[in-house]
Design a protein around this motif. Structure first.
Motif, PDB file in Angstrom:
ATOM      1  N   PHE A 151     -74.385  51.800   1.721  1.00  0.00           N
ATOM      2  CA  PHE A 151     -74.232  52.403   0.410  1.00  0.00           C
ATOM      3  C   PHE A 151     -73.091  53.406   0.531  1.00  0.00           C
ATOM      4  O   PHE A 151     -72.985  54.100   1.545  1.00  0.00           O
ATOM      5  CB  PHE A 151     -75.497  53.166  -0.013  1.00  0.00           C
ATOM      6  CG  PHE A 151     -76.699  52.294  -0.240  1.00  0.00           C
ATOM      7  CD1 PHE A 151     -76.782  51.503  -1.381  1.00  0.00           C
ATOM      8  CD2 PHE A 151     -77.745  52.277   0.660  1.00  0.00           C
ATOM      9  CE1 PHE A 151     -77.896  50.701  -1.600  1.00  0.00           C
ATOM     10  CE2 PHE A 151     -78.860  51.482   0.447  1.00  0.00           C
ATOM     11  CZ  PHE A 151     -78.930  50.694  -0.690  1.00  0.00           C
ATOM     12  N   ILE A 152     -72.235  53.481  -0.484  1.00  0.00           N
ATOM     13  CA  ILE A 152     -71.211  54.523  -0.501  1.00  0.00           C
ATOM     14  C   ILE A 152     -71.862  55.761  -1.097  1.00  0.00           C
ATOM     15  O   ILE A 152     -72.262  55.774  -2.257  1.00  0.00           O
ATOM     16  CB  ILE A 152     -69.971  54.092  -1.308  1.00  0.00           C
ATOM     17  CG1 ILE A 152     -69.321  52.875  -0.652  1.00  0.00           C
ATOM     18  CG2 ILE A 152     -68.989  55.253  -1.423  1.00  0.00           C
ATOM     19  CD1 ILE A 152     -68.142  52.297  -1.420  1.00  0.00           C
ATOM     20  N   GLN A 153     -71.995  56.805  -0.277  1.00  0.00           N
ATOM     21  CA  GLN A 153     -72.665  58.033  -0.692  1.00  0.00           C
ATOM     22  C   GLN A 153     -71.721  59.001  -1.396  1.00  0.00           C
ATOM     23  O   GLN A 153     -72.159  59.805  -2.202  1.00  0.00           O
ATOM     24  CB  GLN A 153     -73.287  58.736   0.525  1.00  0.00           C
ATOM     25  CG  GLN A 153     -74.385  57.919   1.179  1.00  0.00           C
ATOM     26  CD  GLN A 153     -75.609  57.830   0.295  1.00  0.00           C
ATOM     27  OE1 GLN A 153     -76.254  58.834   0.021  1.00  0.00           O
ATOM     28  NE2 GLN A 153     -75.916  56.647  -0.164  1.00  0.00           N
ATOM     29  N   GLY A 154     -70.442  58.929  -1.066  1.00  0.00           N
ATOM     30  CA  GLY A 154     -69.476  59.836  -1.680  1.00  0.00           C
ATOM     31  C   GLY A 154     -68.065  59.324  -1.491  1.00  0.00           C
ATOM     32  O   GLY A 154     -67.751  58.668  -0.492  1.00  0.00           O
ATOM     33  N   ILE A 155     -67.221  59.620  -2.480  1.00  0.00           N
ATOM     34  CA  ILE A 155     -65.811  59.235  -2.421  1.00  0.00           C
ATOM     35  C   ILE A 155     -64.992  60.476  -2.745  1.00  0.00           C
ATOM     36  O   ILE A 155     -65.205  61.115  -3.786  1.00  0.00           O
ATOM     37  CB  ILE A 155     -65.470  58.133  -3.449  1.00  0.00           C
ATOM     38  CG1 ILE A 155     -66.297  56.875  -3.188  1.00  0.00           C
ATOM     39  CG2 ILE A 155     -63.986  57.815  -3.414  1.00  0.00           C
ATOM     40  CD1 ILE A 155     -66.092  55.771  -4.221  1.00  0.00           C
ATOM     41  N   THR A 156     -64.076  60.835  -1.852  1.00  0.00           N
ATOM     42  CA  THR A 156     -63.175  61.954  -2.113  1.00  0.00           C
ATOM     43  C   THR A 156     -61.733  61.476  -1.942  1.00  0.00           C
ATOM     44  O   THR A 156     -61.469  60.493  -1.247  1.00  0.00           O
ATOM     45  CB  THR A 156     -63.448  63.144  -1.173  1.00  0.00           C
ATOM     46  OG1 THR A 156     -63.338  62.701   0.180  1.00  0.00           O
ATOM     47  CG2 THR A 156     -64.823  63.740  -1.408  1.00  0.00           C
TER      48      THR A 156
END
Length: 95
Positions: free
Chosen positions: A65-70
């Motif tokens: 799962f992608i938990q965060g994108i910065t």
């Protein structure tokens, strides 16, 4: 360390063993080290990645799962968390 990460837009329940179908979009990424294989952080350059929510890293044989994108200074950083149920779908099905 450089790996190929396949990204998907994939709707899935967290308690499901479902895996994405189709080819997804493959990117060459740098894995930030030290690396936790169950929760790696990968970095890449490219277009807007905010439409993706799921990933597969073949080198690790795991779905995430992608938990965060910065985004910072031309690089996207994706914080991933292993989707244990999808990763071990075959083992679970055989049990």
């Amino acid at each position: 360390m450089s790996v190929t990460v396949t990204l998907y837009s994939f709707a899935k329940d967290s308690n499901s063993t479902a895996q994405p179908t189709g080819t997804g979009t493959a990117f060459t990424c740098n894995v930030l080290t030290p690396c936790d294989i169950t929760a790696p952080v990968v970095e890449l350059s490219g277009t807007d990645l905010t439409g993706y929510n799921y990933a597969y890293i073949a080198s690790f044989h795991r779905y995430y799962f992608i938990q965060g994108i910065t985004y910072d200074k031309g690089l996207w950083r994706l914080a991933l968390k292993c989707d244990v149920l999808a990763t071990y779908k075959t083992t679970i099905g055989n049990a």
